[in-house]
Design a protein around this motif. Structure first.
Motif, PDB file in Angstrom:
ATOM      1  N   MET A  49     -57.075  15.736 -38.928  1.00 49.06           N
ATOM      2  CA  MET A  49     -55.631  15.852 -39.059  1.00 49.06           C
ATOM      3  C   MET A  49     -55.300  15.851 -40.551  1.00 49.06           C
ATOM      4  SD  MET A  49     -52.540  13.337 -37.797  1.00 49.06           S
ATOM      5  CE  MET A  49     -53.321  13.034 -36.270  1.00 49.06           C
ATOM      6  N   THR A  50     -54.361  16.683 -40.915  1.00 46.44           N
ATOM      7  CA  THR A  50     -53.949  16.759 -42.313  1.00 46.44           C
ATOM      8  C   THR A  50     -52.899  15.697 -42.624  1.00 46.44           C
ATOM      9  OG1 THR A  50     -52.156  18.311 -41.902  1.00 46.44           O
ATOM     10  CG2 THR A  50     -54.343  19.257 -42.344  1.00 46.44           C
ATOM     11  N   ILE A  51     -52.713  15.437 -43.906  1.00 52.29           N
ATOM     12  CA  ILE A  51     -51.686  14.489 -44.347  1.00 52.29           C
ATOM     13  C   ILE A  51     -50.316  14.966 -43.881  1.00 52.29           C
ATOM     14  CG2 ILE A  51     -50.509  13.581 -46.384  1.00 52.29           C
ATOM     15  CD1 ILE A  51     -53.088  12.243 -46.197  1.00 52.29           C
ATOM     16  N   GLU A  52     -50.062  16.259 -44.015  1.00 50.99           N
ATOM     17  CA  GLU A  52     -48.752  16.814 -43.636  1.00 50.99           C
ATOM     18  C   GLU A  52     -48.455  16.566 -42.164  1.00 50.99           C
ATOM     19  OE1 GLU A  52     -46.718  21.186 -43.574  1.00 50.99           O
ATOM     20  OE2 GLU A  52     -47.924  20.660 -45.327  1.00 50.99           O
ATOM     21  N   ASN A  53     -49.430  16.792 -41.307  1.00 45.76           N
ATOM     22  CA  ASN A  53     -49.243  16.533 -39.875  1.00 45.76           C
ATOM     23  C   ASN A  53     -49.072  15.048 -39.607  1.00 45.76           C
ATOM     24  OD1 ASN A  53     -49.407  19.228 -39.208  1.00 45.76           O
ATOM     25  ND2 ASN A  53     -51.569  19.142 -38.683  1.00 45.76           N
ATOM     26  N   GLY A  54     -49.805  14.229 -40.339  1.00 45.16           N
ATOM     27  CA  GLY A  54     -49.674  12.785 -40.188  1.00 45.16           C
ATOM     28  C   GLY A  54     -48.287  12.293 -40.553  1.00 45.16           C
ATOM     29  N   VAL A  55     -47.724  12.854 -41.626  1.00 43.14           N
ATOM     30  CA  VAL A  55     -46.371  12.475 -42.038  1.00 43.14           C
ATOM     31  C   VAL A  55     -45.362  12.876 -40.970  1.00 43.14           C
ATOM     32  CG1 VAL A  55     -44.531  12.954 -43.715  1.00 43.14           C
ATOM     33  CG2 VAL A  55     -46.850  12.476 -44.510  1.00 43.14           C
ATOM     34  N   ARG A  56     -45.530  14.048 -40.408  1.00 39.54           N
ATOM     35  CA  ARG A  56     -44.612  14.498 -39.349  1.00 39.54           C
ATOM     36  C   ARG A  56     -44.687  13.598 -38.124  1.00 39.54           C
ATOM     37  NH1 ARG A  56     -46.257  20.733 -39.794  1.00 39.54           N
ATOM     38  NH2 ARG A  56     -45.016  21.283 -41.624  1.00 39.54           N
ATOM     39  N   ILE A  57     -45.916  13.239 -37.728  1.00 40.62           N
ATOM     40  CA  ILE A  57     -46.088  12.358 -36.572  1.00 40.62           C
ATOM     41  C   ILE A  57     -45.475  10.996 -36.853  1.00 40.62           C
ATOM     42  CG2 ILE A  57     -47.817  11.073 -35.237  1.00 40.62           C
ATOM     43  CD1 ILE A  57     -49.582  13.610 -35.445  1.00 40.62           C
ATOM     44  N   PHE A  94     -49.775   6.170 -48.029  1.00 39.62           N
ATOM     45  CA  PHE A  94     -50.406   5.230 -47.112  1.00 39.62           C
ATOM     46  C   PHE A  94     -51.372   5.922 -46.157  1.00 39.62           C
ATOM     47  CE2 PHE A  94     -46.612   2.684 -48.255  1.00 39.62           C
ATOM     48  CZ  PHE A  94     -47.298   1.614 -48.815  1.00 39.62           C
ATOM     49  N   LEU A  95     -51.041   7.136 -45.728  1.00 41.14           N
ATOM     50  CA  LEU A  95     -51.948   7.864 -44.840  1.00 41.14           C
ATOM     51  C   LEU A  95     -53.235   8.235 -45.575  1.00 41.14           C
ATOM     52  CD1 LEU A  95     -49.421  10.083 -42.876  1.00 41.14           C
ATOM     53  CD2 LEU A  95     -50.700   8.113 -42.027  1.00 41.14           C
ATOM     54  N   LYS A  96     -53.143   8.542 -46.864  1.00 39.56           N
ATOM     55  CA  LYS A  96     -54.356   8.808 -47.656  1.00 39.56           C
ATOM     56  C   LYS A  96     -55.219   7.558 -47.731  1.00 39.56           C
ATOM     57  CE  LYS A  96     -52.487  12.420 -50.627  1.00 39.56           C
ATOM     58  NZ  LYS A  96     -52.035  12.765 -51.983  1.00 39.56           N
ATOM     59  N   LYS A  97     -54.579   6.406 -47.883  1.00 35.18           N
ATOM     60  CA  LYS A  97     -55.321   5.141 -47.928  1.00 35.18           C
ATOM     61  C   LYS A  97     -56.036   4.867 -46.600  1.00 35.18           C
ATOM     62  CE  LYS A  97     -54.270   3.308 -51.947  1.00 35.18           C
ATOM     63  NZ  LYS A  97     -55.255   2.930 -52.947  1.00 35.18           N
ATOM     64  N   LEU A  98     -55.461   5.392 -45.508  1.00 33.78           N
ATOM     65  CA  LEU A  98     -56.075   5.222 -44.185  1.00 33.78           C
ATOM     66  C   LEU A  98     -57.179   6.243 -43.908  1.00 33.78           C
ATOM     67  CD1 LEU A  98     -52.918   4.429 -42.029  1.00 33.78           C
ATOM     68  CD2 LEU A  98     -54.722   2.843 -42.732  1.00 33.78           C
ATOM     69  N   GLY A  99     -57.353   7.197 -44.831  1.00 32.62           N
ATOM     70  CA  GLY A  99     -58.473   8.134 -44.709  1.00 32.62           C
ATOM     71  C   GLY A  99     -58.131   9.540 -44.274  1.00 32.62           C
ATOM     72  N   LEU A 100     -56.856   9.878 -44.149  1.00 30.38           N
ATOM     73  CA  LEU A 100     -56.513  11.256 -43.802  1.00 30.38           C
ATOM     74  C   LEU A 100     -56.654  12.142 -45.038  1.00 30.38           C
ATOM     75  CD1 LEU A 100     -55.095   9.739 -41.392  1.00 30.38           C
ATOM     76  CD2 LEU A 100     -53.605  11.695 -41.318  1.00 30.38           C
ATOM     77  N   HIS A 101     -56.928  13.413 -44.804  1.00 29.28           N
ATOM     78  CA  HIS A 101     -57.106  14.341 -45.941  1.00 29.28           C
ATOM     79  C   HIS A 101     -56.140  15.485 -45.860  1.00 29.28           C
ATOM     80  CE1 HIS A 101     -60.740  12.303 -47.163  1.00 29.28           C
ATOM     81  NE2 HIS A 101     -61.111  12.320 -45.895  1.00 29.28           N
TER      82      HIS A 101
END
Length: 61
Positions: A1-9, A54-61
């Motif tokens: 999952m990308t950072i962008e998708n993670g932010v949307r979710i 924060f999502l980057k810190k959790l390991g998303l790219h």
């Protein structure tokens, strides 16, 4: 999952949670929705998104 998708979710989940809390717990939870919306607008103009950090810190790219 990308950072962008993670932010949307994350943003969508926070808005839905805010609506549920506003409806069933306390009307002041509407301010959570305001915060999420303002943060999305701010990140569009500045390119700085705390959620992405924060999502980057959790390991998303």
């Amino acid at each position: 999952m990308t950072i962008e998708n993670g932010v949307r979710i994350l943003a969508g989940s926070m808005v839905l949670l805010s609506i549920i809390l506003t409806t069933f717990i306390d009307p002041n939870f509407v301010w959570l929705t305001v915060f999420v919306g303002a943060n999305l607008i701010q990140s569009a103009f500045t390119g700085i998104c705390p959620a992405a950090f924060f999502l980057k810190k959790l390991g998303l790219h």
